[in-house]
Design a protein around this motif. Sequence first.
Motif, PDB file in Angstrom:
ATOM      1  N   GLY A  41      17.314  10.365  12.154  1.00 36.22           N
ATOM      2  CA  GLY A  41      17.069  10.091  10.898  1.00 36.22           C
ATOM      3  C   GLY A  41      16.038   8.213  10.413  1.00 36.22           C
ATOM      4  O   GLY A  41      14.903   9.139  12.076  1.00 36.22           O
ATOM      5  N   SER A  42      15.519   7.658   9.844  1.00 37.01           N
ATOM      6  CA  SER A  42      14.584   7.226  10.269  1.00 37.01           C
ATOM      7  C   SER A  42      14.923   6.551  11.424  1.00 37.01           C
ATOM      8  O   SER A  42      13.369   5.649  11.964  1.00 37.01           O
ATOM      9  N   GLU A  81      13.263   1.140  14.415  1.00 37.58           N
ATOM     10  CA  GLU A  81      12.623   1.888  13.311  1.00 37.58           C
ATOM     11  C   GLU A  81      11.469   1.241  13.059  1.00 37.58           C
ATOM     12  O   GLU A  81      10.801   0.374  13.976  1.00 37.58           O
ATOM     13  N   LYS A 168      27.169  11.299   8.378  1.00 41.98           N
ATOM     14  CA  LYS A 168      25.971  10.601   7.839  1.00 41.98           C
ATOM     15  C   LYS A 168      26.373   9.595   7.154  1.00 41.98           C
ATOM     16  O   LYS A 168      27.293   8.973   6.766  1.00 41.98           O
ATOM     17  N   ALA A 170      23.441   6.726   5.151  1.00 38.51           N
ATOM     18  CA  ALA A 170      22.568   6.189   4.322  1.00 38.51           C
ATOM     19  C   ALA A 170      20.945   7.267   5.348  1.00 38.51           C
ATOM     20  O   ALA A 170      21.726   8.353   4.445  1.00 38.51           O
ATOM     21  N   ASP A 171      20.584   6.962   5.619  1.00 36.73           N
ATOM     22  CA  ASP A 171      19.401   7.993   6.284  1.00 36.73           C
ATOM     23  C   ASP A 171      19.877   8.331   7.670  1.00 36.73           C
ATOM     24  O   ASP A 171      18.305   9.173   8.743  1.00 36.73           O
ATOM     25  N   THR A 172      20.730   8.213   8.030  1.00 35.81           N
ATOM     26  CA  THR A 172      21.538   8.921   9.653  1.00 35.81           C
ATOM     27  C   THR A 172      22.131   9.901   9.642  1.00 35.81           C
ATOM     28  O   THR A 172      22.954   9.285   9.210  1.00 35.81           O
ATOM     29  N   ARG A 173      21.913   9.961  10.830  1.00 32.50           N
ATOM     30  CA  ARG A 173      22.966  11.549  10.799  1.00 32.50           C
ATOM     31  C   ARG A 173      23.073  11.889  12.113  1.00 32.50           C
ATOM     32  O   ARG A 173      21.748  11.870  13.220  1.00 32.50           O
TER      33      ARG A 173
END
Length: 188
Positions: A41-42, A81, A168, A170-173
């Motif tokens: 992810g991000s 990040e 999962k 948000a934008d993290t998997r």
Amino acid sequence: MKKSILSTLVLAGIVSAPAMATNVETFMGGGVGYQLDNFKGSHKMHSEDASYQIRGGIIVDDTHRLMATYGYKKDKFNFYEAGADGVKAKHKQDLYLASYDYLVPVGANVNLFAGASMGAAHNKVTHQEGGKKSSTDFVWGGQLGAMVQLTDNISTDLTYRYLNQNYKAADTRLKGTEQIMWTLDYKF
């Protein structure tokens, strides 16, 4: 109605008779090992630490092993990040797995094995910036390793397992989990 009940009972008896005639051994045990969880992810983050498990199951005819496993891992780490310093985070995971292994004898007291696992993983990721995110998701994968029979009742395994995860937030998997486990089992 009576005929269908009677025929069901007769069929169940016929099907279960060979299963009752097989050699079945039950076992319980536990283990410790290393676990790596790969996140995508991000954020760039990989959670790795010691993993612990307890398990129990049966071995049928010295070649088929069915097992239920509970595993636990807790880790503190930093994730990064774009344009930010490391953020402190925690990852806690509870694994509930059902597994099948096919055992292949390669010596008097040694078996190699390969098999499949599936179940559920409860993951909780906590960090300073985003709070807590947890969920229970389906996991599946496979394992391979070696089992050594130390005595009539005690055996030990060295296992490598890979599990595909569906966590999962948000934008993290959480893409996958890799484990190397050493376990000790007692046969009843």
